[in-house]
Design a protein around this motif. Structure first.
Motif, PDB file in Angstrom:
ATOM      1  N   LEU A  60     -14.509   3.514  -9.930  1.00 45.40           N
ATOM      2  CA  LEU A  60     -15.969   3.551  -9.857  1.00 45.40           C
ATOM      3  C   LEU A  60     -16.452   4.362  -8.661  1.00 45.40           C
ATOM      4  CD1 LEU A  60     -16.669  -0.173 -10.772  1.00 45.40           C
ATOM      5  CD2 LEU A  60     -17.027   1.826 -12.244  1.00 45.40           C
ATOM      6  N   ALA A  61     -15.721   4.287  -7.551  1.00 44.93           N
ATOM      7  CA  ALA A  61     -16.099   5.074  -6.373  1.00 44.93           C
ATOM      8  C   ALA A  61     -15.952   6.562  -6.641  1.00 44.93           C
ATOM      9  CB  ALA A  61     -15.246   4.660  -5.171  1.00 44.93           C
ATOM     10  N   ALA A  62     -14.883   6.951  -7.334  1.00 44.71           N
ATOM     11  CA  ALA A  62     -14.711   8.355  -7.691  1.00 44.71           C
ATOM     12  C   ALA A  62     -15.823   8.804  -8.631  1.00 44.71           C
ATOM     13  CB  ALA A  62     -13.347   8.558  -8.343  1.00 44.71           C
ATOM     14  N   LEU A  63     -16.174   7.951  -9.573  1.00 46.39           N
ATOM     15  CA  LEU A  63     -17.285   8.254 -10.480  1.00 46.39           C
ATOM     16  C   LEU A  63     -18.571   8.468  -9.691  1.00 46.39           C
ATOM     17  CD1 LEU A  63     -18.115   6.232 -13.703  1.00 46.39           C
ATOM     18  CD2 LEU A  63     -19.891   6.904 -12.116  1.00 46.39           C
ATOM     19  N   ALA A  64     -18.853   7.546  -8.777  1.00 43.29           N
ATOM     20  CA  ALA A  64     -20.093   7.649  -8.000  1.00 43.29           C
ATOM     21  C   ALA A  64     -20.099   8.908  -7.137  1.00 43.29           C
ATOM     22  CB  ALA A  64     -20.260   6.405  -7.129  1.00 43.29           C
ATOM     23  N   LEU A  65     -18.960   9.241  -6.545  1.00 41.02           N
ATOM     24  CA  LEU A  65     -18.894  10.420  -5.691  1.00 41.02           C
ATOM     25  C   LEU A  65     -19.214  11.683  -6.473  1.00 41.02           C
ATOM     26  CD1 LEU A  65     -18.141  11.383  -2.813  1.00 41.02           C
ATOM     27  CD2 LEU A  65     -15.792  11.673  -3.632  1.00 41.02           C
ATOM     28  N   SER A  66     -18.643  11.842  -7.658  1.00 42.30           N
ATOM     29  CA  SER A  66     -18.872  13.061  -8.430  1.00 42.30           C
ATOM     30  C   SER A  66     -20.209  13.048  -9.149  1.00 42.30           C
ATOM     31  CB  SER A  66     -17.764  13.256  -9.461  1.00 42.30           C
ATOM     32  OG  SER A  66     -17.887  12.310 -10.491  1.00 42.30           O
ATOM     33  N   SER A  67     -20.858  11.887  -9.195  1.00 37.89           N
ATOM     34  CA  SER A  67     -22.158  11.785  -9.853  1.00 37.89           C
ATOM     35  C   SER A  67     -23.306  11.901  -8.864  1.00 37.89           C
ATOM     36  CB  SER A  67     -22.253  10.456 -10.605  1.00 37.89           C
ATOM     37  OG  SER A  67     -21.242  10.351 -11.579  1.00 37.89           O
ATOM     38  N   GLY A  68     -23.000  12.243  -7.615  1.00 32.33           N
ATOM     39  CA  GLY A  68     -24.055  12.425  -6.629  1.00 32.33           C
ATOM     40  C   GLY A  68     -24.587  11.136  -6.056  1.00 32.33           C
ATOM     41  N   ARG A  69     -23.757  10.080  -6.003  1.00 32.38           N
ATOM     42  CA  ARG A  69     -24.182   8.788  -5.452  1.00 32.38           C
ATOM     43  C   ARG A  69     -23.220   8.390  -4.315  1.00 32.38           C
ATOM     44  NH1 ARG A  69     -23.658   7.701 -10.807  1.00 32.38           N
ATOM     45  NH2 ARG A  69     -22.264   5.925 -10.453  1.00 32.38           N
ATOM     46  N   PRO A  70     -23.260   9.117  -3.199  1.00 30.73           N
ATOM     47  CA  PRO A  70     -22.278   8.869  -2.132  1.00 30.73           C
ATOM     48  C   PRO A  70     -22.419   7.498  -1.488  1.00 30.73           C
ATOM     49  CG  PRO A  70     -23.959  10.423  -1.401  1.00 30.73           C
ATOM     50  CD  PRO A  70     -24.166  10.242  -2.868  1.00 30.73           C
ATOM     51  N   ALA A  71     -23.619   6.940  -1.411  1.00 27.50           N
ATOM     52  CA  ALA A  71     -23.770   5.614  -0.798  1.00 27.50           C
ATOM     53  C   ALA A  71     -23.018   4.568  -1.612  1.00 27.50           C
ATOM     54  CB  ALA A  71     -25.251   5.256  -0.681  1.00 27.50           C
ATOM     55  N   GLU A  72     -23.102   4.689  -2.924  1.00 23.37           N
ATOM     56  CA  GLU A  72     -22.376   3.758  -3.787  1.00 23.37           C
ATOM     57  C   GLU A  72     -20.866   3.954  -3.640  1.00 23.37           C
ATOM     58  OE1 GLU A  72     -21.877   2.835  -8.575  1.00 23.37           O
ATOM     59  OE2 GLU A  72     -23.664   3.901  -7.859  1.00 23.37           O
ATOM     60  N   ALA A  73     -20.441   5.211  -3.550  1.00 20.92           N
ATOM     61  CA  ALA A  73     -19.014   5.490  -3.371  1.00 20.92           C
ATOM     62  C   ALA A  73     -18.503   4.883  -2.068  1.00 20.92           C
ATOM     63  CB  ALA A  73     -18.773   6.996  -3.397  1.00 20.92           C
ATOM     64  N   ARG A  74     -19.289   4.993  -1.008  1.00 19.47           N
ATOM     65  CA  ARG A  74     -18.878   4.430   0.281  1.00 19.47           C
ATOM     66  C   ARG A  74     -18.786   2.911   0.206  1.00 19.47           C
ATOM     67  NH1 ARG A  74     -22.171   5.819   5.730  1.00 19.47           N
ATOM     68  NH2 ARG A  74     -23.841   4.737   4.604  1.00 19.47           N
TER      69      ARG A  74
END
Length: 469
Positions: A377-391
């Motif tokens: 899910l973090a990788a998904l968030a990172l590539s989807s432009g949601r870095p706060a969620e990835a962190r």
């Protein structure tokens, strides 16, 4: 036998957008459940001295009660069948002290890993085991080129065979009755075959699973979340559950040649002594995993077309739901479906990962499984432009990844965290996360080239996400 093909990859999905499709393609190459990403052995130049990070102690027994009723059922299922489903007619173990030696192209880090494992087996499982040559009971670790192992047993990363001395002996006698576990009445010799090119983490994982199976249980059970004896490969080192099973295996009340009924009659006293807080041994309903579930999982993580593999994952989910499971088997099937839905149905993949994560978080002993889902899910968030969620997701996943001693997973999570922090303008956080990732990466991936490849893959995901904003 530790499988190769059942190791899932770190995955990622993205919104239905051209750049997101690129990110999905990149994500399929990222690291997986229990091992590093490269499918070919990395060069080990400069990597042979890699060690588990110094701030990682030998794992302490995990908290929480383990039911003696459940342990008794696990013991019988693990000890009286092979992974293939064939029954073992009698209980077997080594009778007396055991020595472990190494042979072949021995990696430089193998002796230290072996010493660490045997110390745990003596302390936590009460087994009289040491390193060196000699003695009546012997386990040999034979390090063989990976291409030879894969040519003989394509689906195995490593495996153990009774009554052979080395690779040539195994090839000559692999069909003899003496090398068939079902014909054994007592254990005296066993050889573990391990790829000589294995990364430090792969080598350690093979040692834990195959040496423990040389000593004790020969079966793997998909329903066990907190055990190395599970072909989902989530657990990489022996757990508290496993050490209790091994301690029971070498209890003085048991001996080689006993029938399952004889062992079952003595298990209540054995488990009451070694796990006094586990309660009485009461009868539990059988909870078998149908062979069709294992076949579906093996197809999903094996070779074949994407459509065939995705259909197999969907079939595994359907079987799990029809069986009424709410345990790690359903979580693993959903994890597989999420992985294989990324390219053609990212939203379905996201739903599958969320459902798998919820199951794993509700299952005692499945913290590292939940960490793997959070990595997806973090990788998904990172590539989807949601870095706060990835962190945030990486922060939640890092502690259980570290506790499970999964260096490849921990390093990848720190890399994701570093890219997320950079995207958020947190340069200090990015720098700290990057340094932490390097702390774990060499042990997990085995070579500088493999570490750089992983970092490049994660950076590409972050770049794809940045272009969406």
């Amino acid at each position: 036998m530790r499988p190769t093909s059942s190791t899932p990859r770190v995955l990622q999905a993205a919104p239905l957008h051209a750049l997101a499709a690129v990110a999905v393609a990149l994500a399929v190459a990222l690291a997986g459940c229990a091992g590093p990403a490269p499918q070919t052995p990395p060069s080990r130049a400069g990597a042979v001295s890699a060690e588990l990070p110094l701030d990682t102690p030998a794992p302490a027994p995990r908290p929480g009660e383990l039911s003696n009723a459940a342990l008794a059922r696990d013991f019988r299922e693990l000890s009286f069948a092979l992974e293939t489903g064939r029954a073992l007619p009698v209980f077997t173990r080594f009778e007396g002290p055991v020595t472990v030696s190494v042979a072949g192209a021995v990696p430089a880090n193998a002796p230290a890993e072996l010493d660490r494992l045997t110390a745990r087996l003596r302390t936590e499982a009460g087994i009289a085991i040491g390193t060196g040559l000699g003695g009546a009971n012997r386990i040999t670790l034979d390090f063989v080129p990976k291409r030879l192992l894969q040519a003989e047993v394509p689906g195995a990363a490593c495996f153990v065979v009774p009554n052979v001395t080395d690779w040539a002996d195994y090839r000559a006698r692999r069909r003899d009755r003496a090398t068939d576990w079902t014909t054994q009445t007592v254990r005296r010799d066993a050889t573990v075959f391990i790829p000589a090119e294995a990364s430090p983490q792969e080598l350690r994982d093979c040692l834990h699973e195959e040496v423990s199976q040389a000593l004790g249980p020969l079966n793997d059970l998909y329903r066990l979340p907190d055990s190395i004896w599970n072909d989902d490969n989530f657990q990489a080192v022996l757990t508290r559950h496993d050490m209790l099973i091994l301690r029971a295996t070498y209890a003085p009340e048991l001996h080689s040649g006993m029938s399952e009924a004889e062992v079952a009659a003595r298990l209540p006293a054995v488990l009451g002594r070694i796990n006094p807080t586990g309660g009485p041994v009461t009868a539990l309903p059988a909870d078998p995993t149908p062979p069709r579930f294992a076949q579906a999982i093996e197809t999903a993580f094996g070779p074949g077309s994407p459509a065939r593999r995705k259909a197999a994952a969907a079939r595994a989910v359907a079987i799990a739901r029809a069986e009424g499971w709410s345990d790690s088997r359903t979580g693993f099937a959903l994890f597989a479906l999420g992985r294989l839905s990324l390219k053609d149905d990212p939203q379905a993949a996201l739903s599958a990962f969320h459902a798998a994560g919820a199951i794993f978080r509700a299952t005692p002993g499945a913290a590292v499984q939940a960490a793997h889902v959070d990595m997806q899910l973090a990788a998904l968030a990172l590539s989807s432009g949601r870095p706060a969620e990835a962190r945030a997701l990486s922060a939640r996943a890092i502690p259980p990844a570290r506790a499970a001693e999964n260096a490849a997973l921990t390093a990848t999570l720190f890399m994701i965290r570093a890219e997320a922090c950079a995207a958020l303008g947190d340069s200090a956080g990015a720098r700290a996360a990057w340094l932490d990732s390097q702390h774990w990466a060499r042990y997990g991936f085995g070579s500088d080239a493999a570490v750089r490849a992983r970092a490049t893959e994660v950076a590409a995901l972050a770049e794809a996400g940045a272009q969406l904003n």
